[in-house]
Design a protein around this motif. Structure first.
Motif, PDB file in Angstrom:
ATOM      1  N   UNK A 230      84.369 -61.887 -84.633  1.00 38.88           N
ATOM      2  CA  UNK A 230      85.555 -62.523 -84.031  1.00 38.88           C
ATOM      3  C   UNK A 230      86.219 -63.517 -84.984  1.00 38.88           C
ATOM      4  N   UNK A 231      86.330 -63.119 -86.244  1.00 41.80           N
ATOM      5  CA  UNK A 231      87.019 -63.953 -87.223  1.00 41.80           C
ATOM      6  C   UNK A 231      86.182 -65.099 -87.769  1.00 41.80           C
ATOM      7  N   UNK A 232      84.987 -65.314 -87.226  1.00 46.15           N
ATOM      8  CA  UNK A 232      84.147 -66.414 -87.728  1.00 46.15           C
ATOM      9  C   UNK A 232      82.944 -65.902 -88.527  1.00 46.15           C
ATOM     10  N   UNK A 233      82.937 -64.593 -88.851  1.00 42.18           N
ATOM     11  CA  UNK A 233      81.754 -64.057 -89.531  1.00 42.18           C
ATOM     12  C   UNK A 233      81.505 -64.748 -90.872  1.00 42.18           C
ATOM     13  N   UNK A 234      82.597 -65.112 -91.571  1.00 38.46           N
ATOM     14  CA  UNK A 234      82.369 -65.800 -92.857  1.00 38.46           C
ATOM     15  C   UNK A 234      81.752 -67.181 -92.624  1.00 38.46           C
ATOM     16  N   UNK A 235      82.170 -67.843 -91.555  1.00 37.44           N
ATOM     17  CA  UNK A 235      81.618 -69.169 -91.238  1.00 37.44           C
ATOM     18  C   UNK A 235      80.134 -69.022 -90.863  1.00 37.44           C
ATOM     19  N   UNK A 236      79.816 -68.000 -90.073  1.00 38.92           N
ATOM     20  CA  UNK A 236      78.417 -67.780 -89.689  1.00 38.92           C
ATOM     21  C   UNK A 236      77.588 -67.459 -90.934  1.00 38.92           C
ATOM     22  N   UNK A 237      78.170 -66.637 -91.819  1.00 37.52           N
ATOM     23  CA  UNK A 237      77.409 -66.276 -93.034  1.00 37.52           C
ATOM     24  C   UNK A 237      77.084 -67.520 -93.871  1.00 37.52           C
ATOM     25  N   UNK A 238      78.005 -68.494 -93.824  1.00 36.95           N
ATOM     26  CA  UNK A 238      77.728 -69.734 -94.582  1.00 36.95           C
ATOM     27  C   UNK A 238      76.476 -70.430 -94.076  1.00 36.95           C
ATOM     28  N   UNK A 239      76.116 -70.163 -92.813  1.00 34.07           N
ATOM     29  CA  UNK A 239      74.923 -70.814 -92.241  1.00 34.07           C
ATOM     30  C   UNK A 239      73.751 -69.843 -92.081  1.00 34.07           C
ATOM     31  N   UNK A 240      73.808 -68.698 -92.739  1.00 34.89           N
ATOM     32  CA  UNK A 240      72.807 -67.658 -92.446  1.00 34.89           C
ATOM     33  C   UNK A 240      71.369 -68.128 -92.698  1.00 34.89           C
ATOM     34  N   UNK A 241      71.203 -69.064 -93.610  1.00 37.78           N
ATOM     35  CA  UNK A 241      69.845 -69.564 -93.875  1.00 37.78           C
ATOM     36  C   UNK A 241      69.326 -70.434 -92.733  1.00 37.78           C
ATOM     37  N   UNK A 242      70.236 -70.951 -91.953  1.00 37.77           N
ATOM     38  CA  UNK A 242      69.848 -71.889 -90.885  1.00 37.77           C
ATOM     39  C   UNK A 242      70.037 -71.263 -89.510  1.00 37.77           C
ATOM     40  N   UNK A 243      70.113 -69.936 -89.462  1.00 39.88           N
ATOM     41  CA  UNK A 243      70.431 -69.250 -88.210  1.00 39.88           C
ATOM     42  C   UNK A 243      69.224 -68.472 -87.698  1.00 39.88           C
ATOM     43  N   UNK A 244      68.869 -68.684 -86.432  1.00 39.54           N
ATOM     44  CA  UNK A 244      67.785 -67.915 -85.808  1.00 39.54           C
ATOM     45  C   UNK A 244      68.300 -67.212 -84.560  1.00 39.54           C
ATOM     46  N   UNK A 245      67.753 -66.032 -84.263  1.00 37.79           N
ATOM     47  CA  UNK A 245      68.081 -65.324 -83.013  1.00 37.79           C
ATOM     48  C   UNK A 245      66.871 -65.375 -82.094  1.00 37.79           C
ATOM     49  N   UNK A 246      67.028 -66.015 -80.966  1.00 36.18           N
ATOM     50  CA  UNK A 246      65.903 -66.190 -80.025  1.00 36.18           C
ATOM     51  C   UNK A 246      66.291 -65.589 -78.672  1.00 36.18           C
ATOM     52  N   UNK A 247      65.479 -64.664 -78.201  1.00 36.35           N
ATOM     53  CA  UNK A 247      65.798 -63.978 -76.936  1.00 36.35           C
ATOM     54  C   UNK A 247      65.672 -64.889 -75.724  1.00 36.35           C
ATOM     55  N   UNK A 248      66.552 -64.675 -74.763  1.00 33.38           N
ATOM     56  CA  UNK A 248      66.450 -65.351 -73.473  1.00 33.38           C
ATOM     57  C   UNK A 248      65.242 -64.823 -72.694  1.00 33.38           C
ATOM     58  N   UNK A 249      64.974 -65.444 -71.565  1.00 32.18           N
ATOM     59  CA  UNK A 249      63.858 -65.006 -70.731  1.00 32.18           C
ATOM     60  C   UNK A 249      64.289 -64.808 -69.282  1.00 32.18           C
ATOM     61  N   UNK A 250      63.315 -64.530 -68.460  1.00 26.82           N
ATOM     62  CA  UNK A 250      63.558 -64.381 -67.019  1.00 26.82           C
ATOM     63  C   UNK A 250      62.957 -65.598 -66.319  1.00 26.82           C
TER      64      UNK A 250
END
Ligand code: ADP
Ligand code: GLC
Length: 480
Positions: A230-250
């Motif tokens: 959504x146009x922010x991929x370059x901004x996200x890539x700038x933080x790729x070292x500090x980015x984690x994906x954590x799944x939600x729960x029930x």
């Protein structure tokens, strides 16, 4: 650790989508692991339980510019769980209406104010968090405030974490917000908060938070691409070292077929008989033919382009006309989509039914009574409904994107493995194929029952999510 969450939604007090559930599930689980948690959120006109709240701060002057009287709010508190309190920011003009995200002229101030109020409430009470955890775009300017105006305050040493629940909504608003929050005009720069001539809240948060997270590992990768960025991929890539994906729960307090007060008959993986009663009850409620032998596909969803339900419109009539499926939908949003689904219900009165609106009890009855649950999302950061579906022995039919790809394992013909029907393409033929697969599976009793049970045995818990977030907090504290 002391952790302050800031979120525009907190279920059951406020909820527009999954963020409300996610914020509630997460804060309770973090507190459950021995940490001290506060969650700041606006007191919307629709929030229940006011009589149970106590006053934390009678009058708080929030550090924003403009009318001095308008800068004041009251902060109420309510115990959510052991070691976990909600701080409700009461400001009648900004939040007195019932909606969480109304269309308003002062959207910029309305979003910015509650974040700053949460920080000022910490300063006023002397409850100084180690970590400040922000959720979605409305809170995006909080990390910016921490790095600028509050750097030399008691909050200056706090680490900040921003969780992106959905990159589509960014808060691209007027630059006047800088003056309102007393932030320096130098931030109005393409390397900083500026975006298409306005200030982008989420961009600010992504660039300024100590750590950034999103709600599934696959979405963490996807948002670094042009297709999902959504146009922010370059901004996200700038933080790729500090980015984690954590799944939600029930949240099992809310979603458990063994104890759910909303459903016709309780059931579990050990004794699944009650699920058949839930199906009949759902058929009755929706005035469908009472028939255990026809596969019933359910949907509960916001009706927006994200969810890909427009693509299902082309696939459903063929199966309904042939008497191969029943279909129920509960949702609201885009008026054109609402009308198209209403039309399907009119065209197939005993096979399809549609309820436009928001109804928590009914959403539980659909999860319990349906055989399949359809989520053909164009993108899905995590998705909660497929998790609820599996918990209720309802087989999800999902597109392999974001959290759907990370939580549903594909069934393929001839096997007893897998937890759902998974397809790849965001188009009508793919959905048609997937519904065909679901029908085939339904008519293979052994496989159908195995896949159902596989889903019921999955366990996506907030305790696991909380443990991962705590690791992120520790990382962030080392950097702050
Ligand atoms: P999103 O946050 O993108 O809408 P999620 O799957 O994470 O998607 O969460 C959606 C949540 O909102 C679920 O708890 C779902 O049951 C609920 N929900 C969505 N629409 C409705 C509705 N019309 N009535 C009741 N609950 C709804
Ligand atoms: C967002 C996403 C959804 C996610 C929810 C909670 O609204 O669209 O995929 O499950 O947030 O994190």
């Amino acid at each position: 650790m002391k952790i302050l969450h800031i979120s525009p939604e907190l279920a059951p007090w406020s909820k527009a989508g999954g963020l409300g559930d996610a914020a509630a599930g997460l804060v309770k689980a973090i507190a459950g692991q021995g940490h001290d948690v506060r969650i700041a959120t606006p007191l919307y006109g629709s929030v229940p339980d006011r009589e149970k709240m106590t006053t934390l701060i009678e009058s708080l002057t929030v550090d924003v510019s403009g009318d001095a009287a308008k800068a004041k709010c009251r902060v109420l508190q309510l115990k959510v769980a052991e070691r976990c309190e909600a701080w409700f920011i009461e400001h009648a003009e900004y939040y007195g209406a019932r909606e969480v995200y109304p269309a308003r002229e002062d959207t910029a101030e309305r979003a910015a104010y509650f974040g700053r109020a949460a920080l000022d409430a910490c300063l006023a009470t002397g409850w100084i968090p180690d970590v400040i955890h922000c959720h979605d775009w409305t809170t995006g300017l909080v990390p910016v405030l921490l790095n600028h105006n509050l750097k030399n305050s008691a909050l200056g040493r706090a680490a900040s974490v921003l969780t992106i629940h959905n990159l589509q909504h960014q808060g691209l608003l007027s630059r006047r917000i800088l003056a309102y929050l007393k932030l320096p005009e130098s931030l109005f720069h393409a390397d900083q908060l500026e975006c298409f001539g306005g200030v982008n809240y989420l961009k600010g948060g992504i660039l300024h938070a100590t750590q950034v997270t999103t709600v599934s590992p696959t979405y963490a990768q996807e948002i670094q691409t042009g297709e999902y960025g959504f146009g922010l991929d370059d901004v996200v890539r700038r933080r790729s070292q500090d980015l984690d994906g954590i799944l939600n729960g029930v949240d099992r307090d809310e979603w458990d077929p063994e104890s759910d007060p909303h459903i016709a008959k309780k059931f579990s993986a050990k004794d699944i008989k009650g699920k058949a009663d839930c199906k009949l009850d759902l058929q009755k409620q929706f005035n469908l033919k009472l028939d255990p032998k026809i596969p019933l596909i359910g949907v509960v969803s916001r009706l927006w382009d994200q969810k890909g339900l427009d693509l299902a419109l082309g696939a459903l009539p063929k199966f309904l006309r042939a008497g191969k499926i029943q279909f129920v939908l509960l949702g609201s949003g885009d008026a054109a989509l609402e009308n198209s689904f209403k039309k399907i219900a009119e065209d197939f009165p005993h096979a399809a039914a549609v309820r436009i609106g928001y109804d928590n009890g009914l959403s539980h009855r659909i999860e319990a009574g349906a055989d399949f649950f359809l989520m053909p999302s164009r993108f899905e950061p995590c998705g909660l409904n497929q998790l609820y579906s599996m918990t209720y022995g309802t087989i999800p039919i999902v597109r392999a994107t974001g959290g759907l790809a990370d939580t549903v394992t594909p069934w393929s013909a001839g096997s007893k493995h897998g937890t759902g029907i998974v397809f790849n393409h965001a188009d009508t033929p793919a959905i048609e194929w997937a519904i065909g697969q679901a029908i085939e599976l339904f008519h293979l009793p052994k496989e159908f029952s195995a896949v159902k049970l596989n889903g019921m045995k999955t366990s996506f818990t907030w305790a696991d999510a909380a443990a991962s977030y705590i690791k992120v907090y520790k990382k962030s504290l080392k950097k702050a």
